[in-house]
Design a protein around this motif. Structure first.
Motif, PDB file in Angstrom:
ATOM      1  N   ARG A   1      23.220 -35.716  28.218  1.00 59.05           N
ATOM      2  CA  ARG A   1      22.975 -35.971  29.054  1.00 59.05           C
ATOM      3  C   ARG A   1      22.724 -34.818  29.773  1.00 59.05           C
ATOM      4  O   ARG A   1      22.423 -33.949  29.975  1.00 59.05           O
ATOM      5  CB  ARG A   1      24.832 -36.451  29.606  1.00 59.05           C
ATOM      6  CG  ARG A   1      24.712 -37.207  30.023  1.00 59.05           C
ATOM      7  CD  ARG A   1      25.824 -38.022  30.816  1.00 59.05           C
ATOM      8  NE  ARG A   1      25.826 -39.291  31.216  1.00 59.05           N
ATOM      9  CZ  ARG A   1      25.238 -39.986  32.505  1.00 59.05           C
ATOM     10  NH1 ARG A   1      24.171 -39.365  33.484  1.00 59.05           N
ATOM     11  NH2 ARG A   1      25.385 -40.775  32.229  1.00 59.05           N
TER      12      ARG A   1
ATOM     13  N   ALA B   1      20.012 -31.779  29.969  1.00 56.73           N
ATOM     14  CA  ALA B   1      19.560 -31.518  31.154  1.00 56.73           C
ATOM     15  C   ALA B   1      18.532 -30.527  30.791  1.00 56.73           C
ATOM     16  O   ALA B   1      19.293 -29.373  30.697  1.00 56.73           O
ATOM     17  CB  ALA B   1      19.063 -31.951  32.227  1.00 56.73           C
TER      18      ALA B   1
ATOM     19  N   GLU C   1      15.110 -34.308  34.326  1.00 60.22           N
ATOM     20  CA  GLU C   1      16.180 -35.129  33.479  1.00 60.22           C
ATOM     21  C   GLU C   1      17.978 -34.791  34.145  1.00 60.22           C
ATOM     22  O   GLU C   1      18.108 -35.863  33.221  1.00 60.22           O
ATOM     23  CB  GLU C   1      16.398 -34.376  32.374  1.00 60.22           C
ATOM     24  CG  GLU C   1      14.943 -34.520  31.102  1.00 60.22           C
ATOM     25  CD  GLU C   1      14.605 -33.901  29.889  1.00 60.22           C
ATOM     26  OE1 GLU C   1      14.197 -33.921  29.546  1.00 60.22           O
ATOM     27  OE2 GLU C   1      15.756 -32.917  29.835  1.00 60.22           O
TER      28      GLU C   1
ATOM     29  N   LYS D   1      21.032 -37.452  34.085  1.00 58.31           N
ATOM     30  CA  LYS D   1      20.230 -39.500  33.542  1.00 58.31           C
ATOM     31  C   LYS D   1      20.381 -38.678  31.838  1.00 58.31           C
ATOM     32  O   LYS D   1      21.241 -38.510  31.976  1.00 58.31           O
ATOM     33  CB  LYS D   1      18.367 -39.200  33.043  1.00 58.31           C
ATOM     34  CG  LYS D   1      17.608 -39.246  34.466  1.00 58.31           C
ATOM     35  CD  LYS D   1      17.232 -40.575  35.186  1.00 58.31           C
ATOM     36  CE  LYS D   1      16.737 -40.695  36.447  1.00 58.31           C
ATOM     37  NZ  LYS D   1      16.169 -42.267  37.001  1.00 58.31           N
TER      38      LYS D   1
ATOM     39  N   ILE E   1      19.101 -38.781  28.584  1.00 59.91           N
ATOM     40  CA  ILE E   1      17.733 -38.810  27.951  1.00 59.91           C
ATOM     41  C   ILE E   1      18.133 -38.828  26.463  1.00 59.91           C
ATOM     42  O   ILE E   1      18.353 -38.643  25.271  1.00 59.91           O
ATOM     43  CB  ILE E   1      17.390 -36.913  27.815  1.00 59.91           C
ATOM     44  CG1 ILE E   1      17.326 -36.447  29.266  1.00 59.91           C
ATOM     45  CG2 ILE E   1      16.558 -36.702  26.810  1.00 59.91           C
ATOM     46  CD1 ILE E   1      19.493 -35.988  29.545  1.00 59.91           C
TER      47      ILE E   1
ATOM     48  N   PRO F   1      14.034 -39.767  30.257  1.00 62.78           N
ATOM     49  CA  PRO F   1      15.148 -39.926  30.645  1.00 62.78           C
ATOM     50  C   PRO F   1      15.233 -41.091  31.390  1.00 62.78           C
ATOM     51  O   PRO F   1      14.561 -41.825  31.436  1.00 62.78           O
ATOM     52  CB  PRO F   1      15.092 -39.409  32.013  1.00 62.78           C
ATOM     53  CG  PRO F   1      13.149 -39.003  32.490  1.00 62.78           C
ATOM     54  CD  PRO F   1      12.794 -38.687  30.142  1.00 62.78           C
TER      55      PRO F   1
END
Length: 913
Positions: free
Chosen positions: A718, A720, A725, A728, A730, A745
């Motif tokens: 997670r 980012a 991202e 999301k 990833i 993502p």
């Protein structure tokens, strides 16, 4: 709902024993209406929905189950109910409170306790010490919840149970908690009950030993009135040994007498000045006078001697009577004080001084009046029989405390002076001698319980003993043998500890603590100090219960069922049946992907297994067939990862066979339900789409826009690194065809977890005498020529218990197993191979080595001849016994030296013709 216990015999003639578990709902009556489930207050994770939703303890296995009969899931009784001395159904009333059914909760409590509001205030709540919620955060406030329920209900409005009157009479001496318990439950059994109380009011120690600020007298009056209104007669100012005797009661027609006379006499300290000086007041007598209305303060500077609840109560009562300075003197440290911790805290908050490691040496006086208390400092040594460290006086540490009153609170005992000549046995510690299971004394028609038997104890312990006495008195008056009953009770097995697992997703929540009156307000009156919960607080607290027993036995389902199908008394049954063949179709387990930590299963809420996604997609699943993330929104992008735990040397080297095709199916379903704008990524090692029409479906999914990435992702995170991202999941992976690494993502990840053998496969294999392969699945007799048969004749395999298969292969495999089982059972006879073992009785030494080696249980020991004997019907001719027999007695039929040589000669002669 059955377990296979054991099986004996051979193909065509098996004797099997099956343990059938109770459903608690009768199949011949249940209509499947679901009213029982609607009434059930218990919710638990729904295993059929892969714990993505909740169901009731009363439930149907799955919506399409045939028949539609409901059942009830039960574990062993919750530890709180087991621990409660009176056996109160704690889990049951907690769940009813959670549903707002307060009267029903009180009625459930009163099945084991006639004084629910009283115990909701003064119970030491031993149940909380065993509450498994403590494994998450803090124990449930079960006592305070009991109080809350009772505070919501007018006990006088609770419907009175139907009573079928009996002619026998029972006398109850004493109206404390034990006496009221016996009176209440004996009356419910129909007996004519009369209470005899020496005090001018009913209640015993509840009335005169517990201060009003802890137990409001109006509440106690209401609960006693409920008992009396059942038809119980009460006579006050009647002292046993003064106003009447046991012989008088017998002459008046009382068939049984219960003694609940309590322990109302305070113990003496045995120090100088205790007997001679005014201002020395026993704590029991002091509390009694205060509770009966005397508001005279004992002095201005008061010393309380002791560390128990009576000492704390005496100190706090003296404070309310206007005493200026109160000091509690205790010979041990605070850790050893037997008083309840909450009571000590309240006493300190109100201004009571506690002087630890101090013991009284003498009481000092002038002109016949107390002027001081001479004390000595103590130090703690080794533990005594109570488990607490023993206090020893320190030489030369004497000092004097000024005071004008001393209140000893060092113990209590029963006044049993009236027992002379009546046949009652008294123990060495000055208590009534009774049978602990029946509470019967040495005079057969007299029973006893409470403080007069145990010494000073808790209210709930007195209630528990009263229960035992009431049950035993009922049996005694019916002419039953109490000796046999006591033996039966002594042999009752200890309760089991098979409880529901605490769900992993249970989060810590603060325990509700009761508010208190302001200190300045409470020390100036006898108003109740602790305030009850609000409704919101009570429901929040009740919701913390983890339902250890699953079904709480609150009996709401019984009341809801209109056809009377619910039967909580159903018992487990063992069935013995004869069968000609056995087919094992025990299925498989989905591998828990939690150990594959790089994929975040269990840490990230939107990482699902394939089976969990199946339930999300199902029309009767937790989301009604909608594909939604945990936040309730449909995903805009989904990553599907193949071979999680399959084709992996760290977990399972074999292919699970079904993953590729159901991963393709998921892509199609997501596009169908969410929309073709959803981006779907399939991460695969290689696609294995063998089967009719499978390759065509693969091409179709490619045409629908699913992106295929050849390569197993390295990690899901997670963290980012770009705005796209944020929020999301990833997926960090590499496309091995392109040789490129990238981050994708997505909103949801689906893990195609491996199919693995059931966790009990080894136990099942031992039960049926079959083998396991290196992969943990059941081993067939031959992978090509015998895919459904096993090494044990008459036992067949069907489906994924033999290895990973998709649905068409499973159906074909099961059909083959069924055909072979039918062929065996319809022939009426079985063929046995002539190649079997033989043990020569003239050589056998009777060592029984062969019996332990035989995998087919085909060898038995003939105790008369002291030799081992082979059952040729069960023997498979494997030769294990022949290979290890130390005396050479075990051989294989048709493979003796003469036979083998004859065969060789025959072959050689044939070759030279």
């Amino acid at each position: 709902m059955a377990d296979f216990i054991v099986g004996h015999g051979q193909d065509g003639n098996f004797n099997v024993k099956i343990r059938r578990k109770p459903r608690y709902v009768r199949e011949d009556k249940c209509t499947g209406c679901g009213l029982c489930a609607e009434a059930c207050p218990v919710t638990v994770p729904n295993t059929f929905d892969e714990n993505l939703s909740l169901r009731k303890a009363t439930y149907r296995f799955f919506p399409q189950a045939v028949p539609l009969t409901f059942c009830i899931e039960k574990k062993d009784r919750a530890p709180c109910g087991i621990t409660c001395p009176a056996g109160i159904n704690v889990q049951g009333y907690v769940q009813l409170i959670r549903r707002g059914k307060y009267q029903e909760a009180v009625q459930l409590i009163m099945e084991r306790l006639p004084l629910p509001g009283t115990l909701g205030r003064v119970c030491p709540h031993p149940c909380e010490a065993q509450c498994r919620r403590a494994n998450v955060d803090h124990p449930l406030a079960s006592r305070d919840l009991k109080r809350f329920a009772c505070d919501q209900v007018d006990i006088s409005r609770i419907p009175k149970p139907e009573i079928v009157d009996r002619p026998e009479k029972i006398a109850v001496i004493g109206s404390g908690p034990a006496g009221l318990t016996v009176a209440y439950y004996a009356r419910l059994k129909g007996y004519q009950v009369t209470i005899f109380e020496a005090l001018p009011v009913l209640g015993g120690m509840l009335r005169v030993g517990i201060p009003d600020y802890r137990l409001p007298p109006d509440l106690l009056n209401q609960e006693i009135d409920y008992v009396l209104n059942l038809g119980v007669e009460a006579r006050v100012n009647q002292r046993l040994g003064v106003d009447f005797s046991l012989d008088d009661l017998k002459a008046q027609g009382f068939g049984a007498v219960f003694l609940g006379v309590g322990a109302h006499v305070g113990s003496k300290m045995g120090v100088a000045g205790e007997e001679e000086l005014d201002g020395v007041i026993d704590a029991v007598a002091f509390l009694k006078e205060a509770n009966l209305g005397s508001k005279k303060k004992p002095g201005d500077k008061v010393m309380i001697i002791g560390g128990g609840n009576v000492a704390i109560d005496a100190a706090r009562v003296a404070l309310r009577l206007g005493c200026r300075e109160i000091t509690l003197v205790y010979r041990r440290s605070r850790e050893e004080m037997p008083a309840y911790a909450e009571e000590i805290e309240d006493a300190l908050a109100e201004g009571v001084n506690l002087l630890y490691l101090t013991a009284p040496k003498s009481i000092i006086g002038q002109a016949g009046r107390v002027t001081g208390l001479e004390c000595v400092k103590t130090q703690l040594t080794q533990a005594d029989e109570s488990g607490r460290r023993r206090p020893v006086p320190m030489a030369g540490s004497e000092f004097v405390l000024e005071c004008d009153a001393v209140i000893p609170a060092i113990g209590q005992q029963a006044d049993l002076s009236w027992t002379d000549g009546c046949g009652l046995k008294i123990t060495r510690r000055g208590s009534l001698d009774v049978n602990q299971h029946t509470m019967q004394t040495t005079v057969p028609f007299v029973f006893a319980a409470g403080d007069a038997v145990t010494g000073p104890a808790t209210v709930i312990e007195a209630v528990a003993a009263g229960h035992r006495a009431a049950e035993a008195m009922d049996r005694y008056l019916k002419g039953e043998d109490l000796t046999e009953y006591a033996a039966t009770q002594a042999a009752v097995p200890r309760p089991g500890k098979e409880w529901a697992e605490i769900p992993d997703n249970v989060s810590a929540q603060p325990r509700v603590h009761l508010a208190h009156l302001d200190v300045r307000q409470r020390v100036s009156s006898f108003e109740e100090v602790t305030l009850g919960m609000t409704e919101e607080e009570a429901k929040l607290e009740a919701d913390r219960c983890v339902n250890c027993g699953v079904c709480s036995e609150c009996m709401e389902c019984v009341r809801a069922c209109e056809v009377g199908a619910v039967d909580h008394s159903a018992q487990e049954k063992e069935l013995e049946v004869k069968v000609g063949a056995i087919v094992l179709a025990t299925g498989f387990d989905i591998m828990d992907p939690t150990p594959v930590v790089q994929y975040g299963y269990g840490r990230y809420p939107d990482v699902y297994t394939g089976l969990e996604f199946e339930r999300l997609n199902n029309a009767v699943g937790p989301t009604g067939g909608q594909i939604l993330c945990r936040n309730g929104q449909p995903p805009t992008s989904v990553g599907i990862i193949h071979c999680v735990g399959s084709r992996d040397t760290n977990y399972h080297e074999y292919c699970s066979r079904v993953c590729c095709m159901y991963a393709l199916k998921y892509g199609h379903l997501i596009h169908e339900k969410v929309g073709h704008q959803a981006r779907i990524y399939n991460f695969y090692i290689d696609m294995r789409c063998y089967g009719k029409g499978y390759e065509e479906f693969y091409r179709r999914i490619q045409e629908e826009g699913v992106t295929f990435v050849r390569g197993k992702p390295a990690e899901i995170t997670r963290e980012a690194i770009s705005p796209a991202e944020n929020g999301k999941l990833i997926i960090i992976s590499e496309d091995t065809l392109m040789g490129a690494r990238f981050r994708i993502p997505v909103d949801m990840v689906i893990l195609c977890s491996a199919m693995e053998s059931r966790d009990n496969a080894a136990e099942v294999a031992r039960t049926f005498g079959i083998s396991l392969g290196h992969d943990g699945f059941f081993l067939e007799e031959h992978p090509k020529l015998g895919p459904t048969t096993t090494a044990t004749d008459g036992v067949f395999l069907a489906g994924t218990c033999q290895g990973p298969k998709d649905i068409p292969d499973t159906v074909a495999h099961a059909s083959g197993a069924a055909a072979q089982a039918l062929a065996l059972t319809t022939r009426g006879k079985v063929e046995v191979s002539p190649t079997t073992s033989y043990i020569d009785p003239n050589i056998c030494a009777g060592c029984q080595t062969c019996i332990g080696l035989c995998a087919y249980s085909a060898i038995e020991f003939d105790a008369r001849r002291r030799v081992s004997v082979v059952n040729e019907t069960l023997c498979k001719g494997c030769g294990s016994c022949a290979g290890f027999c130390p005396s050479g007695a075990a051989r294989i039929n048709h493979f003796t030296e003469n036979q083998v040589m004859a065969e060789i000669n025959g072959l050689l002669n044939q070759a030279f013709l």
